[in-house]
Design an enzyme around this catalytic site. Structure first.
Site, PDB file in Angstrom:
ATOM      1  N   PRO A  61       0.703  -1.203   0.035  1.00 26.56           N
ATOM      2  CA  PRO A  61      -0.142   0.167  -0.045  1.00 26.56           C
ATOM      3  C   PRO A  61       1.019   1.216  -0.118  1.00 26.56           C
ATOM      4  O   PRO A  61       1.921   1.245   0.573  1.00 26.56           O
ATOM      5  CB  PRO A  61      -0.504  -0.054   1.338  1.00 26.56           C
ATOM      6  CG  PRO A  61       0.002  -0.962   2.299  1.00 26.56           C
ATOM      7  CD  PRO A  61       0.863  -1.985   1.214  1.00 26.56           C
ATOM      8  N   SER A  72       7.320   5.442   9.684  1.00 22.79           N
ATOM      9  CA  SER A  72       7.366   4.198   8.893  1.00 22.79           C
ATOM     10  C   SER A  72       5.968   3.541   8.674  1.00 22.79           C
ATOM     11  O   SER A  72       4.843   4.118   9.204  1.00 22.79           O
ATOM     12  CB  SER A  72       8.313   3.349   9.455  1.00 22.79           C
ATOM     13  OG  SER A  72       7.542   2.638  10.442  1.00 22.79           O
ATOM     14  N   LYS A  73       5.700   2.624   7.616  1.00 24.58           N
ATOM     15  CA  LYS A  73       4.504   1.784   7.639  1.00 24.58           C
ATOM     16  C   LYS A  73       3.800   1.094   8.786  1.00 24.58           C
ATOM     17  O   LYS A  73       3.015   0.991   9.142  1.00 24.58           O
ATOM     18  CB  LYS A  73       4.932   0.794   6.395  1.00 24.58           C
ATOM     19  CG  LYS A  73       5.100   1.413   5.203  1.00 24.58           C
ATOM     20  CD  LYS A  73       4.830   0.336   4.016  1.00 24.58           C
ATOM     21  CE  LYS A  73       4.960   1.005   2.667  1.00 24.58           C
ATOM     22  NZ  LYS A  73       4.530   0.184   1.388  1.00 24.58           N
ATOM     23  N   ARG A  74       5.057   0.769   9.689  1.00 23.07           N
ATOM     24  CA  ARG A  74       4.551   0.204  10.916  1.00 23.07           C
ATOM     25  C   ARG A  74       4.385   1.122  12.032  1.00 23.07           C
ATOM     26  O   ARG A  74       3.570   0.781  13.023  1.00 23.07           O
ATOM     27  CB  ARG A  74       5.816  -0.760  11.295  1.00 23.07           C
ATOM     28  CG  ARG A  74       5.971  -2.263  10.917  1.00 23.07           C
ATOM     29  CD  ARG A  74       7.099  -2.740  11.224  1.00 23.07           C
ATOM     30  NE  ARG A  74       8.509  -1.894  10.917  1.00 23.07           N
ATOM     31  CZ  ARG A  74       9.031  -1.926   9.902  1.00 23.07           C
ATOM     32  NH1 ARG A  74       8.770  -2.702   8.927  1.00 23.07           N
ATOM     33  NH2 ARG A  74      10.070  -1.221   9.825  1.00 23.07           N
ATOM     34  N   ASP A  75       4.511   2.556  11.794  1.00 21.25           N
ATOM     35  CA  ASP A  75       4.179   3.202  13.002  1.00 21.25           C
ATOM     36  C   ASP A  75       2.633   3.544  13.249  1.00 21.25           C
ATOM     37  O   ASP A  75       2.165   3.558  14.218  1.00 21.25           O
ATOM     38  CB  ASP A  75       4.685   4.708  12.705  1.00 21.25           C
ATOM     39  CG  ASP A  75       6.437   4.852  12.912  1.00 21.25           C
ATOM     40  OD1 ASP A  75       6.436   3.960  13.866  1.00 21.25           O
ATOM     41  OD2 ASP A  75       6.930   5.694  12.314  1.00 21.25           O
TER      42      ASP A  75
END
Ligand code: GLU
Length: 509
Positions: free
Chosen positions: A17, A265-268
């Site tokens: 995404p 980041s994408k994980r945040d």
């Protein structure tokens, strides 16, 4: 400045995404194009088949559409420079790689992955890092170190070979970045990057430069993480003989975590409790769902407005901009060099600004699915007036129900805290009397109801505050909501009297 037509591209790789940082890159490209009467292209950079994720391209396109960016040329609406997916342009790149080999600016390398690993490990043992460059290339297996006949033979046999760029050793590469100003690099510190892989696919660097040239891109606006690739790209333009058509470069600042340090980041999103993607994303492999701004109830206008101010400022105090206004005022000169801190609270604030100023009719349209899902009867209710009365109180459309449910259904419970504080012993008796004067109101409107209640309260000296709080509890079920007499007018006389009755009978102190 030259007369060149402005043409910019957003060039994502469909590896998952699109992160909001990617959407911002697209947005700044879009705004720059529209400001300058130019074209905004979408090019899908899918040369790395190992990182390809199904559904990612469709997700990217939907995200751009939802955000309100119209794509002038792209995979779905090709212009004259197609195809717009690099995997479909495969045949184009080989000749340019060969051209560089012929001019001596690139070379074949036959080192196998195992051989490369072995050299790397050997260097690590000596606490060194291996770099494929001028210092090491002659000790590797390539068309510079081997004799021509052997190279011919290996190529004729189809032995896997990559094509590497021959980084010059004595050159300083410099450019004027439109955001960062003068940037300089020593070519001798850079490595001999692979341009063309053994599987017949170009790498990012070659495909990106060739396509920007063939698509006549005038400005490359991309994230700061691509700045280290700039010297190679500049040299590729030079060695391919395209310097006069080289685009101008602008490298955007990073978007930082809310704490102000480190890249968002994408994980945040999962960790910090807010979406980092424009739309919800379901991972095709794990099935895991990541939240999206759209599904979390953000209006695209608010989302875009928020993104525009991450790293750009108008130079004035103005914070609310429509897309059209942004297209008018945007400029790369006002993009900052330093990272932009992401602020989830401010993002909510933007949504509040948009929801609370949205046309009531539009708001009703957005609210309708919830009303239908709740199964309430809305006939005869002035819905525009209802949402207009509460829109100041919500950040999201999906908060409208909790602010308006009492317009549609009688309270089924009463907030115990409010009961304790407001439903004093004498109150049921007072409310019984109030019910009588309310029942006698002929002309059912807020002003007449109010004066009937006030007259009674004043003559009895009960205290207006006490009575209003008690009535609110009876009508709404809690201590919140807009003007009480307006609510009574909207729900009607029958419902008002019924709710007063219910309260008298059911509220337990
Ligand atoms: N494909 C690169 C990316 O995924 C494009 C970088 C560029 O704009 O040159 O971001």
């Amino acid at each position: 400045m030259s007369e060149r037509k402005v043409r910019v591209r957003f060039a994502p790789s469909p590896t998952g995404p699109l992160h909001i940082g990617g959407v911002r890159t697209a947005l700044f490209n879009y705004l720059f194009a529209k400001k300058n009467g130019g074209d905004f292209l979408l090019r899908i950079e899918d040369t790395d088949q190992t990182r390809y994720v199904p559904g990612a391209e469709a997700y990217i396109i939907e995200s751009l559409k939802w955000s309100g960016m119209d794509i002038d040329e792209g995979p779905e609406n090709p212009g004259t420079c197609g195809p717009y997916r690099q995997s479909e342009r495969k045949e184009i790149y080989h000749e340019y790689a060969l051209q560089l080999v012929q001019s001596g600016d690139a070379y074949y390398a036959f080192d196998t992955p195992e051989e490369l690993d072995a050299v790397r490990t050997a260097h690590e043992e000596k606490k060194e890092t291996f770099t494929y460059n001028a210092a090491t290339r002659m000790s590797m297996r390539n068309s510079l170190s081997m004799d021509a006949a052997e190279v011919e033979k290996l190529l004729a046999e189809g032995v896997p070979a990559v094509i590497r760029f021959k980084m010059p050793t004595d050159q300083e590469v410099s450019d004027t970045d439109l955001i960062r100003g003068k940037v300089k690099f020593q070519a001798s510190l850079l490595d001999d990057k692979v341009l063309y892989k053994a599987d017949g696919m170009p790498t990012y660097h070659l495909a990106n430069v060739v396509d920007d040239y063939l698509m006549n891109i005038s400005h490359v606006i991309r994230g700061e993480e691509w700045l280290p690739s700039l010297p190679l790209h500049i040299l590729l333009y030079e060695k391919l003989g395209w310097t006069s058509q080289r685009p101008q470069f602008a490298h955007l600042p990073l978007i930082l975590k809310p704490v102000g340090k480190g890249k968002l980041s994408k994980r945040d999103g999962d960790k910090l409790g807010f979406p980092v993607f424009p739309l919800e994303w379901k991972d095709p492999q794990s099935g895991d769902i990541s939240r999206g701004y759209r599904e979390d109830g953000y209006l695209p206008e608010a989302f875009v407005n928020m993104l525009a101010l991450l790293g750009w400022n108008p130079g004035t105090e103005q914070e609310i901009f429509t897309m059209d206004e942004l297209c008018e005022v945007f400029s790369l000169e006002r993009v900052t060099k330093s990272g932009a801190r992401f602020d989830p609270e401010k993002t909510k604030w933007f949504n509040h600004q948009y929801v609370s100023t949205l046309d009531n009719s539009k708001l009703v349209e957005l609210f309708m699915p919830t009303l239908l899902a709740e199964g309430v009867d809305v006939s005869g209710l002035d819905l525009e007036r209802v949402v207009g009365m509460v829109k100041e109180r919500v950040n999201f459309v999906n908060e409208l129900w909790e602010q308006t449910s009492f317009f549609f259904v009688d309270p089924i419970s009463y907030d115990p805290k409010v009961v304790k504080k407001r439903w004093k012993e004498a109150v049921p008796g007072y409310v019984t009397e109030i019910k009588e004067v309310v029942a006698a109101v002929d002309n059912w409107n807020a002003a007449d109801i109010k004066s009937a209640v006030s007259d009674l309260v004043n003559s009895k000296e009960w205290g207006f505050g006490l009575i209003m709080n008690a009535l609110r509890l009876a009508i709404v079920g809690g201590g919140f909501g807009p003007d009480l007499f307006d609510i009574c007018e909207i729900i009607g006389k029958e419902a008002t009297l019924r709710r007063l009755d219910n309260a008298i009978q059911n509220i337990q102190r």
